[in-house]
Design a protein around this motif. Structure first.
Motif, PDB file in Angstrom:
ATOM      1  N   ASP A 246      47.769  -8.960  16.585  1.00 40.30           N
ATOM      2  CA  ASP A 246      48.580  -9.341  17.780  1.00 40.30           C
ATOM      3  C   ASP A 246      47.503 -10.248  18.599  1.00 40.30           C
ATOM      4  O   ASP A 246      48.137 -11.133  19.480  1.00 40.30           O
ATOM      5  CB  ASP A 246      49.328  -8.009  18.508  1.00 40.30           C
ATOM      6  N   VAL A 247      46.441  -9.593  18.771  1.00 37.09           N
ATOM      7  CA  VAL A 247      45.560 -10.544  19.798  1.00 37.09           C
ATOM      8  C   VAL A 247      45.173 -11.795  19.154  1.00 37.09           C
ATOM      9  O   VAL A 247      45.039 -12.647  19.915  1.00 37.09           O
ATOM     10  CB  VAL A 247      44.121  -9.520  19.969  1.00 37.09           C
ATOM     11  N   ASP A 248      45.314 -12.052  17.830  1.00 33.19           N
ATOM     12  CA  ASP A 248      45.158 -13.287  17.347  1.00 33.19           C
ATOM     13  C   ASP A 248      46.261 -14.035  17.578  1.00 33.19           C
ATOM     14  O   ASP A 248      46.246 -15.300  17.957  1.00 33.19           O
ATOM     15  CB  ASP A 248      44.684 -13.348  15.798  1.00 33.19           C
ATOM     16  N   ALA A 249      47.326 -13.593  17.435  1.00 30.77           N
ATOM     17  CA  ALA A 249      48.613 -14.430  17.942  1.00 30.77           C
ATOM     18  C   ALA A 249      48.316 -14.937  19.303  1.00 30.77           C
ATOM     19  O   ALA A 249      48.788 -15.964  19.700  1.00 30.77           O
ATOM     20  CB  ALA A 249      49.948 -13.368  17.715  1.00 30.77           C
ATOM     21  N   ALA A 250      47.917 -13.943  20.272  1.00 33.21           N
ATOM     22  CA  ALA A 250      47.965 -14.548  21.629  1.00 33.21           C
ATOM     23  C   ALA A 250      46.897 -15.428  21.690  1.00 33.21           C
ATOM     24  O   ALA A 250      47.019 -16.417  22.532  1.00 33.21           O
ATOM     25  CB  ALA A 250      47.631 -13.214  22.678  1.00 33.21           C
ATOM     26  N   ARG A 251      45.960 -15.397  20.976  1.00 32.07           N
ATOM     27  CA  ARG A 251      44.865 -16.444  20.923  1.00 32.07           C
ATOM     28  C   ARG A 251      45.328 -17.832  20.612  1.00 32.07           C
ATOM     29  O   ARG A 251      45.112 -18.886  21.232  1.00 32.07           O
ATOM     30  CB  ARG A 251      43.601 -16.019  20.184  1.00 32.07           C
ATOM     31  N   SER A 308      57.526 -17.122  34.297  1.00 34.50           N
ATOM     32  CA  SER A 308      57.380 -15.854  33.483  1.00 34.50           C
ATOM     33  C   SER A 308      56.331 -15.898  32.483  1.00 34.50           C
ATOM     34  O   SER A 308      56.056 -16.913  31.946  1.00 34.50           O
ATOM     35  CB  SER A 308      58.841 -15.563  32.970  1.00 34.50           C
ATOM     36  N   PRO A 309      56.067 -14.488  32.076  1.00 39.18           N
ATOM     37  CA  PRO A 309      54.997 -14.389  30.972  1.00 39.18           C
ATOM     38  C   PRO A 309      55.533 -14.417  29.763  1.00 39.18           C
ATOM     39  O   PRO A 309      56.715 -14.508  29.548  1.00 39.18           O
ATOM     40  CB  PRO A 309      54.455 -12.950  31.279  1.00 39.18           C
ATOM     41  N   ALA A 310      54.758 -14.494  28.699  1.00 37.10           N
ATOM     42  CA  ALA A 310      55.104 -14.237  27.313  1.00 37.10           C
ATOM     43  C   ALA A 310      54.208 -13.252  26.685  1.00 37.10           C
ATOM     44  O   ALA A 310      53.164 -12.997  26.754  1.00 37.10           O
ATOM     45  CB  ALA A 310      54.801 -15.645  26.646  1.00 37.10           C
ATOM     46  N   VAL A 311      55.188 -12.389  25.805  1.00 39.57           N
ATOM     47  CA  VAL A 311      54.451 -11.447  25.019  1.00 39.57           C
ATOM     48  C   VAL A 311      54.782 -11.832  23.405  1.00 39.57           C
ATOM     49  O   VAL A 311      55.717 -12.229  23.148  1.00 39.57           O
ATOM     50  CB  VAL A 311      55.361 -10.087  25.262  1.00 39.57           C
ATOM     51  N   VAL A 312      53.450 -11.693  22.826  1.00 45.48           N
ATOM     52  CA  VAL A 312      53.539 -12.148  21.408  1.00 45.48           C
ATOM     53  C   VAL A 312      52.727 -11.034  20.588  1.00 45.48           C
ATOM     54  O   VAL A 312      52.124 -10.235  20.982  1.00 45.48           O
ATOM     55  CB  VAL A 312      52.694 -13.523  21.444  1.00 45.48           C
ATOM     56  N   ALA A 313      53.312 -11.011  19.166  1.00 39.92           N
ATOM     57  CA  ALA A 313      53.082 -10.381  18.251  1.00 39.92           C
ATOM     58  C   ALA A 313      52.533 -11.233  16.865  1.00 39.92           C
ATOM     59  O   ALA A 313      53.206 -12.319  16.711  1.00 39.92           O
ATOM     60  CB  ALA A 313      53.922  -9.250  18.074  1.00 39.92           C
ATOM     61  N   PRO A 320      62.623 -25.923  13.910  1.00 43.57           N
ATOM     62  CA  PRO A 320      61.321 -26.473  14.681  1.00 43.57           C
ATOM     63  C   PRO A 320      60.842 -25.659  15.648  1.00 43.57           C
ATOM     64  O   PRO A 320      61.699 -25.116  16.479  1.00 43.57           O
ATOM     65  CB  PRO A 320      61.766 -27.771  14.765  1.00 43.57           C
ATOM     66  N   SER A 321      59.463 -25.573  15.878  1.00 41.41           N
ATOM     67  CA  SER A 321      58.701 -24.712  16.821  1.00 41.41           C
ATOM     68  C   SER A 321      57.972 -25.654  17.749  1.00 41.41           C
ATOM     69  O   SER A 321      57.469 -26.707  17.506  1.00 41.41           O
ATOM     70  CB  SER A 321      57.995 -23.622  16.196  1.00 41.41           C
ATOM     71  N   PRO A 322      57.774 -25.103  19.062  1.00 39.00           N
ATOM     72  CA  PRO A 322      56.921 -25.929  19.700  1.00 39.00           C
ATOM     73  C   PRO A 322      55.503 -25.634  19.715  1.00 39.00           C
ATOM     74  O   PRO A 322      54.739 -25.577  20.932  1.00 39.00           O
ATOM     75  CB  PRO A 322      57.550 -25.875  21.310  1.00 39.00           C
ATOM     76  N   TRP A 323      55.141 -24.801  19.086  1.00 38.61           N
ATOM     77  CA  TRP A 323      53.867 -24.034  18.624  1.00 38.61           C
ATOM     78  C   TRP A 323      53.149 -24.637  17.749  1.00 38.61           C
ATOM     79  O   TRP A 323      52.582 -23.626  16.604  1.00 38.61           O
ATOM     80  CB  TRP A 323      54.094 -22.536  18.721  1.00 38.61           C
ATOM     81  N   ALA A 324      52.834 -25.891  17.511  1.00 37.54           N
ATOM     82  CA  ALA A 324      52.172 -26.671  16.258  1.00 37.54           C
ATOM     83  C   ALA A 324      50.884 -25.745  15.810  1.00 37.54           C
ATOM     84  O   ALA A 324      50.307 -25.493  16.479  1.00 37.54           O
ATOM     85  CB  ALA A 324      51.915 -27.993  16.425  1.00 37.54           C
ATOM     86  N   GLY A 325      50.918 -25.327  14.433  1.00 38.19           N
ATOM     87  CA  GLY A 325      49.922 -24.818  13.896  1.00 38.19           C
ATOM     88  C   GLY A 325      49.922 -23.229  14.278  1.00 38.19           C
ATOM     89  O   GLY A 325      49.452 -22.565  13.583  1.00 38.19           O
ATOM     90  N   ALA A 326      50.696 -22.877  15.093  1.00 37.23           N
ATOM     91  CA  ALA A 326      50.832 -21.320  15.334  1.00 37.23           C
ATOM     92  C   ALA A 326      52.103 -20.746  14.923  1.00 37.23           C
ATOM     93  O   ALA A 326      52.407 -19.396  14.952  1.00 37.23           O
ATOM     94  CB  ALA A 326      50.743 -21.063  16.971  1.00 37.23           C
ATOM     95  N   GLU A 327      53.261 -21.570  14.651  1.00 37.49           N
ATOM     96  CA  GLU A 327      54.591 -20.997  14.205  1.00 37.49           C
ATOM     97  C   GLU A 327      54.667 -19.905  13.368  1.00 37.49           C
ATOM     98  O   GLU A 327      55.509 -18.938  13.534  1.00 37.49           O
ATOM     99  CB  GLU A 327      55.641 -22.047  14.194  1.00 37.49           C
ATOM    100  N   ARG A 328      53.888 -20.129  12.385  1.00 41.48           N
ATOM    101  CA  ARG A 328      53.869 -18.883  11.132  1.00 41.48           C
ATOM    102  C   ARG A 328      53.209 -18.008  11.261  1.00 41.48           C
ATOM    103  O   ARG A 328      53.039 -16.898  10.500  1.00 41.48           O
ATOM    104  CB  ARG A 328      53.618 -19.774   9.718  1.00 41.48           C
ATOM    105  N   HIS A 329      52.518 -17.836  12.570  1.00 41.32           N
ATOM    106  CA  HIS A 329      51.577 -16.537  12.717  1.00 41.32           C
ATOM    107  C   HIS A 329      52.001 -15.755  14.034  1.00 41.32           C
ATOM    108  O   HIS A 329      51.515 -14.737  14.351  1.00 41.32           O
ATOM    109  CB  HIS A 329      50.180 -17.197  13.059  1.00 41.32           C
ATOM    110  N   VAL A 330      52.746 -16.201  14.869  1.00 41.23           N
ATOM    111  CA  VAL A 330      53.173 -15.813  16.040  1.00 41.23           C
ATOM    112  C   VAL A 330      54.836 -15.611  16.082  1.00 41.23           C
ATOM    113  O   VAL A 330      55.533 -16.400  15.747  1.00 41.23           O
ATOM    114  CB  VAL A 330      52.618 -16.703  17.267  1.00 41.23           C
ATOM    115  N   ARG A 331      55.211 -14.323  16.707  1.00 43.34           N
ATOM    116  CA  ARG A 331      56.523 -13.914  17.120  1.00 43.34           C
ATOM    117  C   ARG A 331      56.505 -13.762  18.621  1.00 43.34           C
ATOM    118  O   ARG A 331      55.759 -13.059  19.069  1.00 43.34           O
ATOM    119  CB  ARG A 331      57.016 -12.810  16.217  1.00 43.34           C
ATOM    120  N   PHE A 332      57.423 -14.108  19.348  1.00 43.82           N
ATOM    121  CA  PHE A 332      57.557 -13.822  20.680  1.00 43.82           C
ATOM    122  C   PHE A 332      58.625 -12.925  21.024  1.00 43.82           C
ATOM    123  O   PHE A 332      59.708 -12.751  20.112  1.00 43.82           O
ATOM    124  CB  PHE A 332      58.314 -15.204  21.349  1.00 43.82           C
ATOM    125  N   GLU A 333      58.212 -11.657  21.523  1.00 49.55           N
ATOM    126  CA  GLU A 333      58.943 -10.573  21.703  1.00 49.55           C
ATOM    127  C   GLU A 333      59.521 -10.632  23.144  1.00 49.55           C
ATOM    128  O   GLU A 333      58.918 -10.987  24.185  1.00 49.55           O
ATOM    129  CB  GLU A 333      57.887  -9.465  21.845  1.00 49.55           C
TER     130      GLU A 333
END
Ligand code: FCB
Length: 467
Positions: A246-251, A308-313, A320-333
């Motif tokens: 989860d920490v890596d998703a935030a990174r 507002s803030p974002a919580v990720v895991a 398509p996602s706006p998170w190039a390179g991160a989309e397959r590693h991150v979920r927004f909670e």
């Protein structure tokens, strides 16, 4: 119109520093209308909003809040509120319709008049050069993924410095390049609606380059006292848990959402982890020698837009996602707590977190909140009043967070409320109202909401009456 009666016996409990700037913010395409007048040609938002299915209700900015014709009335409103500053943007296709070559005099005249009237009203004009309305011709030639667009932007900056430099002292190059790059070219929910991770990363780089080139041009053309800035929508990103994944998703989100701009602009480098995370998309060979040094032009302040803030895991996001390179590693909670009409969580601590982080990471860089505010489903009641207690509560909580950050040593110089007027909220069209002034779009009648009266009191008092 006379100033509002803001006399009050309640002193400020949370007082802001002497000289703190109290502003409101808008953007050209969201309020001006007059889309085809006086030589203005289409921007990518004119094209996008005409593309079926892209904007709610098929709304466009053709008329918007008709500010182009009502500028005097709108400045009079600000004068009543007592704002010290007004942040507006210049529509590139109004002053240089094809994005190349000579400027259109009538377009320049509009902004000259705006700046003069603001100065007459005792309000400091704060101009943003790019709030997302790229001339369509430049998009047809490749848009932001194309390097040439950065040079075109620097030329446009030169035109504007020449035209307005004697009356506008505070300049912002870009508004929220993350949105321009990743919503415009990554997931396509904003104009021009392309969906390519590579295009989004190239756009981000060329926006950084454009910013740096324009900042240098502005410095050269403006008086020494002029201030040059950039506005970022930094993401207040929190890991759902302290689990390493989860920490890596935030990174990852911090890299592609924040440091992709902060590192080039303030340190002249690309984040190494971002380059690693995006290796499957690009080798970044479009970054040429000298580009990162150019992006790192010295700035007088950093503008921050916060909602507002974002919580990720750890997980994956939709494509398509706006998170190039991160989309397959991150979920927004979903973040907990109350929500605005945008369904954005109300969480003022996120603003405090961001300001304190920047205090530590960018010592010596003054900070300005260039946007903060909330949409609610406001309406004028039969007596003509617009009661918006949730917005007042939102604004109060966020100003208290700014005050807390000031007490903690963050160098915050001003606060611009988004927005002065209800307006065209991009893909949501006119369905979302962010204004502290209600606009009846059928009649263009403006009505102060309760939050406008509340803000006028805050300004008059120099702070908040309650903690
Ligand atoms: C920001 C934009 C601004 C407005 C607010 C709600 O991302 O800069 O134009 O739409 O969001």
């Amino acid at each position: 119109m006379t100033a509002l009666d803001t006399r009050t016996d309640t002193p400020a409990v949370l007082r802001f520093p002497e000289g703190f700037r109290w502003g409101t913010a808008t953007a050209a395409y969201q309020i001006e209308g007059a889309a085809a007048e006086d030589g203005r040609t289409p921007s990518i938002w004119d094209t996008f909003s005409r593309t079926p299915g892209k904007v709610r209700n098929g709304d466009t900015g053709d008329i918007a809040a008709d500010h182009y014709h009502r500028v005097d009335e709108d400045i009079a409103l600000m004068r009543r509120l007592g704002v010290t500053d007004y942040r507006f943007s210049i529509a590139w296709p109004r002053v240089q319709p094809t994005g190349r070559g000579p400027a259109v005099r009538k377009g320049l005249d509009f902004y000259r008049r705006l700046a003069d009237s603001l100065l007459d009203a005792g309000i400091r004009p704060v101009a943003t050069l790019y709030h997302w309305d790229l001339p369509q011709e430049l998009e047809d030639a490749g848009g932001w993924p194309h390097r040439e667009t950065a040079y075109r932007f620097a030329e446009y900056a030169d035109i504007m410095a020449d035209a307005l430099g004697d009356r506008v002292a505070t300049w912002t190059t870009l508004n929220e390049p993350w949105c321009a790059a990743f919503l415009g070219y990554g997931n396509g929910v904003h104009a021009p609606g392309r969906t390519s991770d590579l295009a989004a990363l190239r756009a981000a780089h060329h926006l950084n380059l454009a910013h740096g080139l324009a900042a240098r041009v502005l410095r050269g053309a403006l008086p020494g006292s002029a201030e040059v800035s950039l506005t970022l929508n930094l993401h207040a990103v929190r890991a759902r848990s302290q689990a390493p994944e989860d920490v890596d998703a935030a990174r990852r989100i911090d890299a592609v959402g924040n440091r992709i701009f902060l590192d080039p602009v303030f340190h002249g480098r690309l984040p190494e982890d971002l380059v690693r995370d995006t290796a499957a998309v690009t080798d970044w060979s479009f970054v040429q020698d000298g580009d990162l040094a150019a992006a790192a032009a010295p700035l007088d302040s950093l503008g921050i837009n916060y909602y507002s803030p974002a919580v990720v895991a750890a997980g994956s996001s939709e494509s398509p996602s706006p998170w190039a390179g991160a989309e397959r590693h991150v979920r927004f909670e979903p973040a907990p707590g109350p929500r605005t009409a945008m369904d954005w969580p109300v969480d003022a601590d996120g603003l405090h977190e961001l300001l304190v982080r920047l205090r530590d990471e960018l010592p010596g860089v003054p900070l300005v909140i260039t946007e903060n505010g909330a949409a609610y489903d406001d309406y004028a009641d039969p007596s003509g009043q617009v009661k918006d207690p949730e917005r007042v509560a939102y604004l109060h909580a966020h100003l208290a967070a700014v005050h807390r950050a000031l007490a903690d040593g963050a160098d915050v110089r001003g606060y611009f409320l988004w927005s002065l007027l209800d307006n065209f909220e991009w893909a949501y069209g006119y369905s979302k109202r962010f204004g502290i002034v209600h606009v009846d779009f059928a009649t263009q009648r403006r009505t102060l909401k309760d939050s406008a009266r509340w803000y006028a009191e805050v300004i008059a008092r120099g702070g908040l009456a309650e903690s």
